[in-house]
Design a protein around this motif. Structure first.
Motif, mmCIF file in Angstrom:
data_model
loop_
_atom_site.group_PDB
_atom_site.id
_atom_site.type_symbol
_atom_site.label_atom_id
_atom_site.label_comp_id
_atom_site.label_asym_id
_atom_site.label_seq_id
_atom_site.Cartn_x
_atom_site.Cartn_y
_atom_site.Cartn_z
ATOM 1 N N GLY A 202 0.889 -1.649 -0.471
ATOM 2 C CA GLY A 202 0.051 -0.351 -0.038
ATOM 3 C C GLY A 202 0.504 1.415 -0.357
ATOM 4 N N LYS A 203 1.712 1.078 -0.084
ATOM 5 C CA LYS A 203 3.024 2.088 0.052
ATOM 6 C C LYS A 203 2.719 3.058 -1.420
ATOM 7 C CE LYS A 203 7.825 4.238 0.602
ATOM 8 N NZ LYS A 203 9.287 3.976 1.271
ATOM 9 N N LEU A 204 2.710 4.432 -1.539
ATOM 10 C CA LEU A 204 2.171 4.927 -2.811
ATOM 11 C C LEU A 204 3.718 4.817 -3.836
ATOM 12 C CD1 LEU A 204 0.325 6.709 -4.404
ATOM 13 C CD2 LEU A 204 1.498 8.872 -2.525
ATOM 14 N N GLN A 205 3.947 4.562 -5.049
ATOM 15 C CA GLN A 205 4.889 4.900 -5.287
ATOM 16 C C GLN A 205 4.599 5.551 -6.799
ATOM 17 O OE1 GLN A 205 7.469 2.500 -5.200
ATOM 18 N NE2 GLN A 205 6.597 2.354 -3.777
ATOM 19 N N ALA A 206 3.054 5.662 -7.560
ATOM 20 C CA ALA A 206 3.616 6.525 -8.199
ATOM 21 C C ALA A 206 2.122 7.702 -8.900
ATOM 22 C CB ALA A 206 3.785 6.490 -9.977
ATOM 23 N N ILE A 207 1.981 8.434 -9.530
ATOM 24 C CA ILE A 207 0.292 8.850 -9.302
ATOM 25 C C ILE A 207 0.119 9.509 -10.876
ATOM 26 C CG2 ILE A 207 -1.259 10.533 -8.253
ATOM 27 C CD1 ILE A 207 0.518 11.481 -6.518
ATOM 28 N N GLU A 236 4.941 15.840 -5.560
ATOM 29 C CA GLU A 236 6.069 15.115 -5.252
ATOM 30 C C GLU A 236 7.084 15.626 -3.544
ATOM 31 O OE1 GLU A 236 8.649 15.192 -8.929
ATOM 32 O OE2 GLU A 236 7.340 13.602 -9.709
ATOM 33 N N LYS A 237 6.336 17.162 -3.484
ATOM 34 C CA LYS A 237 6.806 17.060 -2.301
ATOM 35 C C LYS A 237 6.031 16.372 -1.088
ATOM 36 C CE LYS A 237 8.970 21.852 -3.186
ATOM 37 N NZ LYS A 237 8.940 23.288 -3.401
ATOM 38 N N GLN A 238 4.918 16.320 -1.525
ATOM 39 C CA GLN A 238 4.024 16.201 -0.784
ATOM 40 C C GLN A 238 3.559 14.774 -0.050
ATOM 41 O OE1 GLN A 238 0.461 17.287 -1.866
ATOM 42 N NE2 GLN A 238 -1.274 16.217 0.148
ATOM 43 N N TYR A 239 4.712 13.865 -0.860
ATOM 44 C CA TYR A 239 4.774 12.611 -0.677
ATOM 45 C C TYR A 239 5.849 12.023 -1.312
ATOM 46 C CZ TYR A 239 -0.054 12.602 -1.627
ATOM 47 O OH TYR A 239 -1.490 12.918 -1.126
ATOM 48 N N PRO A 240 6.773 12.715 -0.768
ATOM 49 C CA PRO A 240 8.310 11.968 -1.338
ATOM 50 C C PRO A 240 8.767 10.726 -1.275
ATOM 51 C CG PRO A 240 8.350 13.126 0.972
ATOM 52 C CD PRO A 240 6.596 12.811 1.435
ATOM 53 N N SER A 271 -3.686 24.240 -7.012
ATOM 54 C CA SER A 271 -5.184 24.060 -6.839
ATOM 55 C C SER A 271 -5.229 22.233 -7.291
ATOM 56 C CB SER A 271 -5.609 25.250 -7.769
ATOM 57 O OG SER A 271 -7.154 24.434 -7.856
ATOM 58 N N LEU A 272 -4.309 21.866 -8.361
ATOM 59 C CA LEU A 272 -4.388 20.512 -9.456
ATOM 60 C C LEU A 272 -3.937 20.064 -8.218
ATOM 61 C CD1 LEU A 272 -5.422 19.490 -11.637
ATOM 62 C CD2 LEU A 272 -3.336 19.871 -12.936
ATOM 63 N N ALA A 273 -2.968 20.387 -8.026
ATOM 64 C CA ALA A 273 -2.221 18.938 -6.519
ATOM 65 C C ALA A 273 -3.177 19.256 -5.572
ATOM 66 C CB ALA A 273 -1.396 19.645 -5.827
ATOM 67 N N ALA A 274 -4.119 19.486 -5.128
ATOM 68 C CA ALA A 274 -4.921 19.509 -3.764
ATOM 69 C C ALA A 274 -6.457 18.918 -4.722
ATOM 70 C CB ALA A 274 -5.538 21.114 -3.915
ATOM 71 N N ALA A 275 -6.408 18.778 -6.005
ATOM 72 C CA ALA A 275 -7.323 18.170 -5.763
ATOM 73 C C ALA A 275 -7.315 17.441 -6.095
ATOM 74 C CB ALA A 275 -7.878 18.389 -7.596
ATOM 75 N N VAL A 276 -5.993 16.328 -6.815
ATOM 76 C CA VAL A 276 -5.294 14.874 -6.608
ATOM 77 C C VAL A 276 -5.372 14.352 -4.950
ATOM 78 C CG1 VAL A 276 -3.110 13.787 -7.171
ATOM 79 C CG2 VAL A 276 -4.182 15.291 -8.692
ATOM 80 N N THR A 277 -4.647 15.614 -3.979
ATOM 81 C CA THR A 277 -4.335 14.631 -2.769
ATOM 82 C C THR A 277 -6.273 14.987 -2.175
ATOM 83 O OG1 THR A 277 -2.614 16.585 -2.386
ATOM 84 C CG2 THR A 277 -4.142 15.816 -0.669
ATOM 85 N N ARG A 278 -7.498 15.322 -2.127
ATOM 86 C CA ARG A 278 -8.556 14.969 -2.093
ATOM 87 C C ARG A 278 -9.005 14.135 -2.979
ATOM 88 N NH1 ARG A 278 -9.403 20.761 -3.443
ATOM 89 N NH2 ARG A 278 -10.262 20.270 -5.325
ATOM 90 N N ALA A 279 -8.831 13.465 -4.169
ATOM 91 C CA ALA A 279 -8.817 12.197 -4.938
ATOM 92 C C ALA A 279 -8.547 11.318 -4.284
ATOM 93 C CB ALA A 279 -8.816 12.263 -6.498
#
Length: 439
Positions: A202-207, A236-240, A271-279
């Protein structure tokens, strides 16, 4: 002739349709810096009068290679570039096929269309009038770019690891229809599709995420990914340690609003990154296999081309770009004996089992295509991307073609193409996509 050679190109990977599990994936991820070593001419605005003067942040090509349990593969490559040409994409695909065994038709290459990226040789060639030295720089960058695109895809294909895929969507509101300059009542798609790639734990690798809007917040003289570049940096800053990849949608007639400064580009990126984070924070839909990949071209006819006599009478008339087009068409007649009467438009489909269908359309497609495909393919979960594999011209819908204007045919002179397209262009493209999705 071009029509006869390229009208039909199709490779279909047909799989046993028994669904796989969402954990039956292997995914490879790679990136490579494609910022020119030398400050060459920036693409996108014909009014620019000098090369780049600096770099706001690096430009990237990033690759995802997917492999299902049965060995079927697909690659998605994103680039911080104005666009690619058919010739470049096909050369890259052919070389990757030789090195990996993955056919060109399984490789989707998308461009973010940032207008702060270098000129790509052959993309809107009549927009620029280079000195021999400047043209040499552009030619050199084309060779370097080809090498790097091959390298990043091969690298991703050789770094496959077990993975899980899941999908979600959110919204970002800064895109606005630009037909008639700013058109707040015009159609626009604010959807932000998101494909999440994790390891089995479950560790995030890519978006992989997308948006349907021109990357035209900025018009300065520095290399920069515009809002899409800032969004990738923010994620990439938010999810190192992860790789964020941006896939441009059918944004041919949409601009960011407001625009004009670096601060606004950063704002839209956040704004776009925030939408991705919400998703990502919502329950996501698991995406299983098997993979099915299809690629095909169909001719989009132009209106009747001018005769030699008509072109000779046009010499010296119109703006500088119209004059270049006249000279270019006369050269085609001299060298080839004819002016092309159609363009071999490409469409590509990557089906992730029954859970997600990615549709990649060539050229600068307007938003009407995404809207109509969502309507006609409901309730199938689809993701529609424009600017895939090549940027050869604007691709208007029937509505935009009738209205005319820049996206309706006025911009074709920059691409060295006689136009506009004949009526029926939208239905031809829809027919092609539906044929690719047929069992």
């Amino acid at each position: 002739m071009l029509r006869m050679i390229l009208s039909w190109l199709a490779v279909v990977i047909i799989c046993n349709q028994v669904p796989l599990h969402a954990s039956d994936w292997q995914v490879g991820v790679a990136r490579i810096d494609i910022t020119p070593a030398k400050k060459i001419w920036l693409a996108g605005y014909a009014s620019r009068t000098k090369p780049a003067e600096g770099t706001t942040h690096p430009l990237w090509a990033k690759a995802l290679v997917f492999k299902d349990e049965r060995g079927n593969r697909a690659a998605i490559v994103t680039t911080d570039l104005i666009g690619l040409t058919r010739e470049l994409s096909d050369r890259v695909g052919a070389r990757v096929a030789r090195e990996t065994g993955m056919p060109r038709e399984q490789i989707l290459l998308n461009s973010s269309h940032t207008h702060c990226s270098p000129v790509v040789r052959g993309c809107a060639p009549l927009a620029y009038d280079f000195t021999p030295e400047q043209q040499q720089d552009v030619d050199h960058y084309a060779k370097v770019l080809e090498e790097k695109l091959v390298k990043v895809i091969v690298s991703a294909s050789r770094s496959l690891k077990p993975a899980q895929l899941s999908y979600s969507e959110d919204q970002a509101s800064f895109a606005i229809n630009r037909r008639g300059r700013i058109n707040p009542d015009g159609p626009v798609d604010h959807t932000v599709p998101v494909l999440k790639i994790t390891d089995p734990a479950g560790k995030l690798q890519a978006i992989l995420f997308g948006y349907a809007c021109h990357n035209t917040t900025l018009a300065f003289f520095e290399y920069c990914g515009d809002y899409a570049g800032f969004a990738q940096i923010e994620l990439e800053k938010q999810y190192p340690g992860i790789t964020a990849l941006f896939l441009l949608g059918c944004g041919g007639d949409a601009n960011p609003d407001p625009r004009g400064t670096r601060e606004l580009a950063e704002q839209h990126g956040r704004s776009l990154a925030a939408a991705v984070t919400r998703a990502l924070a919502e329950p996501l839909k698991a995406v299983a296999g098997p993979l099915t990949v299809k690629f095909q071209r169909t001719d989009l006819p132009f209106t009747k081309p001018p005769s030699r006599e008509e072109l000779l009478a046009r010499q010296g008339q119109g703006d500088v770009y119209s004059q270049r087009l006249t000279k270019h068409l006369l050269k085609q007649l001299d060298q080839q004996g004819t002016i092309p009467d159609a363009y071999p438009f490409s469409a590509q489909v990557i089906e992730f089992g029954n859970d997600l269908t990615l549709i990649g359309l060539g050229g600068e497609t307007v938003i009407d295509y995404a809207i109509r495909l969502h309507e006609e393919l409901s309730p199938r979960q689809i993701w529609v991307a424009g600017y895939c594999n090549e940027v050869f011209a604007y691709v208007p819908s029937e509505r935009v073609l009738k209205e005319g204007g820049y996206e309706g045919g006025g911009a074709m002179k920059y691409f060295g193409i006689h136009g506009p397209f004949q009526p029926g262009v939208e239905d031809r493209i829809m027919k092609l996509v539906h044929s690719l999705l047929a069992p």
